[in-house]
Design an enzyme around this catalytic site. Structure first.
Site, PDB file in Angstrom:
ATOM      1  N   PHE A   1       0.845  -1.198   0.000  1.00 10.18           N
ATOM      2  CA  PHE A   1       0.000   0.000   0.000  1.00 10.18           C
ATOM      3  C   PHE A   1       0.877   1.244   0.000  1.00 10.18           C
ATOM      4  CE2 PHE A   1      -2.302   3.307   2.537  1.00 10.18           C
ATOM      5  CZ  PHE A   1      -3.255   3.612   1.566  1.00 10.18           C
TER       6      PHE A   1
ATOM      7  N   SER B   1       4.975   8.828  -2.033  1.00 12.05           N
ATOM      8  CA  SER B   1       5.551   8.834  -3.382  1.00 12.05           C
ATOM      9  C   SER B   1       5.191   7.583  -4.179  1.00 12.05           C
ATOM     10  CB  SER B   1       7.080   8.974  -3.308  1.00 12.05           C
ATOM     11  OG  SER B   1       7.661   7.886  -2.606  1.00 12.05           O
TER      12      SER B   1
ATOM     13  N   GLU C   1      12.297   1.855   1.151  1.00  9.94           N
ATOM     14  CA  GLU C   1      11.544   2.214   2.356  1.00  9.94           C
ATOM     15  C   GLU C   1      12.257   1.729   3.618  1.00  9.94           C
ATOM     16  OE1 GLU C   1       8.954   4.068   1.857  1.00  9.94           O
ATOM     17  OE2 GLU C   1       8.908   3.826  -0.319  1.00  9.94           O
TER      18      GLU C   1
ATOM     19  N   TYR D   1       0.973   5.472   0.061  1.00 10.02           N
ATOM     20  CA  TYR D   1       0.192   6.660   0.414  1.00 10.02           C
ATOM     21  C   TYR D   1       1.013   7.940   0.241  1.00 10.02           C
ATOM     22  CZ  TYR D   1       2.870   5.976   4.701  1.00 10.02           C
ATOM     23  OH  TYR D   1       3.890   5.791   5.596  1.00 10.02           O
TER      24      TYR D   1
END
Length: 340
Positions: free
Chosen positions: A4, A8, A82, A6
């Protein structure tokens, strides 16, 4: 595996996926409370990017995009991208219905969230403070304000029915409207010498990304034609940072207004500077073309307020001083004595 996005991830998709769904997760709020030191900022000047924080509202939703990924190399690259975030499994609700109008069941997605006890969690700050940080930060992936604009553009284009107050308030606060001037090469040295003298009191030249509105009626050239050549471009701006000796800083509104109201210099009254700036900003906003899908590529898809809040409040406060103080002066003048 489902991911998921939200931030970039909603527009920067540099990995292969088998399916993409627009939808939302529940129980969280999207906030620009995470520092970026390697993408949209640097260790010396961090940017602000989004993370998720638990919400106290049972109706809270964060809209974004989920991607189904099977490529192990792509998953590995995402984990690296990330790496400063924690992986959390959340239920994702698709906004897409089936051919029989049946809402599909939720999907368990991996969501990357910045830990609140982590070294990059900045937490809440005032709107102006966050907007200033975002508008001046830049990293290897580009400017921080471009990150903000792209996220807002996605929400506006794909989810126009969703109101994200935090996001759109920041977008408005981070925008500073003005004008860019292209100086001919043969006049550049003379113009810069003039501007360096004009902006000598604590201003320094800094590069910044400019977002033009190519079809604005105030655009002009020597031959009268303005042609869109590129979406955004870098300009030089005279910037008075907090470190310069002439930086005064914040003060109560009435104190700033009175300072402006009473000051006069070689170029005229300080209040006339304020009024002229407000009128120019008002003219820019009034003539701004209405946003639509047929605008030139470089046109921002936003309609700004007529004046930003700081200017609007100052203008009203100084006008009030004009009204009350002038009347007070008139009352203090003794009436002429008339002899019969």
């Amino acid at each position: 595996m489902w991911i998921f996005g939200y931030g970039s991830l909603v527009w920067k998709v540099d990995f292969p996926y088998t399916r993409k769904l627009v939808g939302y997760i529940e129980g969280y709020e999207r906030r620009f409370w995470q520092a970026s030191i390697d993408h949209r900022g640097t260790p010396d000047k961090p940017g602000r990017v989004v993370t998720l924080v638990p919400s106290t509202s049972p109706q809270a939703k964060v809209w974004g995009v989920s991607y189904e990924i099977h490529d192990e190399e792509a998953i590995s690259r995402l984990k690296e991208r990330e790496k400063r975030y924690s992986e959390v499994n959340l239920s994702f609700f698709s906004a897409t219905t089936t051919s029989t109008n049946i809402i599909p069941p939720p999907i368990i997605t991996v969501t990357y969230i910045g830990p609140q006890n982590g070294p990059l969690f900045l937490g809440e700050a005032s709107l102006d403070e966050m907007a200033t940080q975002i508008s001046t930060a830049k990293g290897p992936s580009g400017t921080n304000v471009d990150y903000l604009f792209k996220l807002a553009d996605f929400m506006r284009a794909e989810l126009s029915q969703v109101e994200d107050e935090h996001l759109f308030q920041l977008e408005t606060a981070a925008v500073v409207w003005g004008a860019a001037y292209k100086i001919p090469d043969n006049e550049l040295e003379e113009v810069l010498r003039h501007l360096d003298h004009r902006e000598v009191m604590g201003y320094e030249k800094v590069p910044i990304l400019f977002h033009p509105v190519w079809n604005h009626p105030l655009n002009e050239t020597k031959n009268g034609t303005v042609i869109s050549t590129e979406k955004n471009f870098e300009v030089t701006m005279y910037y008075g940072s907090e470190q310069n000796e002439h930086f005064i800083g914040d003060a109560p509104l009435d104190q700033i207004a009175r300072h402006i109201w009473k000051c006069v210099g070689p170029s005229g009254a300080n209040k006339e500077y304020l009024f002229n700036l407000c009128n120019a900003m008002r003219q820019i906003a009034t003539l701004l073309p209405a946003p639509n899908n047929d605008d030139d590529e470089g046109t921002r898809k936003t309609q700004p307020p007529i004046l930003d809040e700081h200017l609007a409040q100052l203008e009203l406060a100084v006008l009030e001083l004009d009204n009350t103080e002038d009347k007070s002066i008139i009352k203090s003048i003794p009436s002429p004595v008339v002899n019969d």
